[in-house]
Design an enzyme around this catalytic site. Structure first.
Site, mmCIF file in Angstrom:
data_model
loop_
_atom_site.group_PDB
_atom_site.id
_atom_site.type_symbol
_atom_site.label_atom_id
_atom_site.label_comp_id
_atom_site.label_asym_id
_atom_site.label_seq_id
_atom_site.Cartn_x
_atom_site.Cartn_y
_atom_site.Cartn_z
ATOM 1 N N HIS A 100 0.910 -1.104 0.062
ATOM 2 C CA HIS A 100 -0.085 -0.025 0.103
ATOM 3 C C HIS A 100 0.825 1.355 0.087
ATOM 4 C CE1 HIS A 100 -2.923 3.004 1.140
ATOM 5 N NE2 HIS A 100 -3.785 2.311 0.837
ATOM 6 N N GLU A 170 -4.104 1.538 -7.646
ATOM 7 C CA GLU A 170 -4.433 2.338 -6.618
ATOM 8 C C GLU A 170 -3.542 3.724 -7.028
ATOM 9 O OE1 GLU A 170 -6.683 2.269 -2.741
ATOM 10 O OE2 GLU A 170 -4.435 2.424 -2.216
HETATM 11 P P1 PGA Z 1 -9.861 5.785 0.134
HETATM 12 O O1 PGA Z 1 -8.600 4.745 0.644
HETATM 13 O O2 PGA Z 1 -10.916 4.766 -0.357
HETATM 14 O O3 PGA Z 1 -10.330 6.454 1.313
HETATM 15 O O4 PGA Z 1 -9.446 6.736 -1.008
HETATM 16 C C1 PGA Z 1 -8.252 3.755 -0.197
HETATM 17 C C2 PGA Z 1 -6.882 3.007 0.139
HETATM 18 O O5 PGA Z 1 -6.004 3.967 0.571
HETATM 19 O O6 PGA Z 1 -6.677 2.057 0.313
#
Ligand code: PGA
Length: 258
Positions: A100, A170
């Site tokens: 992450h 992401e």
């Molecule tokens: P968010 O976070 O849905 O609040 O944007 C996603 C994440 O950081 O995994």
């Protein structure tokens, strides 16, 4: 553990403050997603709550699973404050988020992530590997950045194991805590296709067929459908909206209806 079902993952990050609240949210989700058997729902609370949630809710017979938000790059040893893959598996979790951007920001390297992926597999956990650029540039250098992140994180992971990983695109700029805006569904889909193309180069077309690419970044009950309707998006990673059991259940229900 690879599945053809869509996957919706809750990343609670460092929330909530106490176990009573954690149970409340978890229970709300468990009730809210009843009957959503076409989706694999994974809740990733802070590790300190894994044991109590696992014991209280006996998850083996449902489509609801627990996951950790990270594990140590070593299997054993002198690592103050760390948690091993084996420990996470032994309290009943089945998934682990790795790479992450908030962990990478704390100094986690792609070389460590590669070791964590192998440790997760050895312990029987399914790794959820996050990749994403911090920002975009008009020359497309961010595509090279994604390629490097992906390839370095998969270094030493055997070809056979790669299709079992759930990949999450992401982009850091789309995460609700820092971002200006979510990625558009088209941007997310394009990047999923790009990641699949890179993986095809690494392991071949046949093996890539079943790989699941998820999107993460400001997903909520309103916009989730637009991502899930994209041909190459097979699930979602949800941060802030996953702490609201009603809203998160709506996201799972939407995934189940498609
Ligand atoms: P968010 O976070 O849905 O609040 O944007 C996603 C994440 O950081 O995994």
């Amino acid at each position: 553990m690879s599945t053809s079902k869509k996957i919706v993952i809750a990343n609670w990050k460092m929330n909530p403050d106490n176990v009573a609240e954690a149970k409340d949210i978890f229970n709300g989700i468990k009730i809210g997603i009843k009957g959503c058997n076409k989706v694999q729902t994974v809740i990733c609370p802070p590790s300190i709550y894994l044991s109590v949630l696992s014991t209280n809710y006996k998850l083996q017979t449902t489509n609801l699973f627990l996951g950790a938000q990270d594990i140590c790059h070593d299997k054993k040893g002198h690592h103050t404050g760390e948690i091993s893959a084996e420990m996470v598996a032994n309290v009943g979790a089945k998934y682990v988020i790795l790479g992450h951007s908030e962990r990478r920001e704390q100094g986690e390297t792609s070389a460590q992530i590669a070791r964590k992926i192998n440790n997760a597999f050895d312990a029987g956990l399914r790794p959820v590997l996050c990749i994403g650029e911090k920002s975009r540039d008009e020359h497309g250098f961010f595509l090279k950045y994604i390629e490097e992140q992906l390839m370095e994180s998969l270094d030493k992971v055997t070809r056979k194991r790669i299709p079992e990983i759930a990949f999450v695109y992401e982009p850091v700029w789309a995460i609700s805590a820092y971002g200006d805006r979510p990625a558009t569904p088209e941007e997310a889909n394009e990047m999923a296709i790009y990641i699949l193309k890179l993986l095809t180069g690494k392991i071949g077309l046949k093996e890539v067929k079943n790989i699941q690419i998820l999107y993460g970044g400001s997903v909520d009950a309103e916009n989730c459908k637009s991502y899930l309707e994209q041909a190459s998006i097979r699930g979602l990673l949800v941060g802030s909206a996953s702490l609201d059991s009603k809203q998160f259940s709506e996201i799972v229900k939407t995934a189940n209806s498609l």
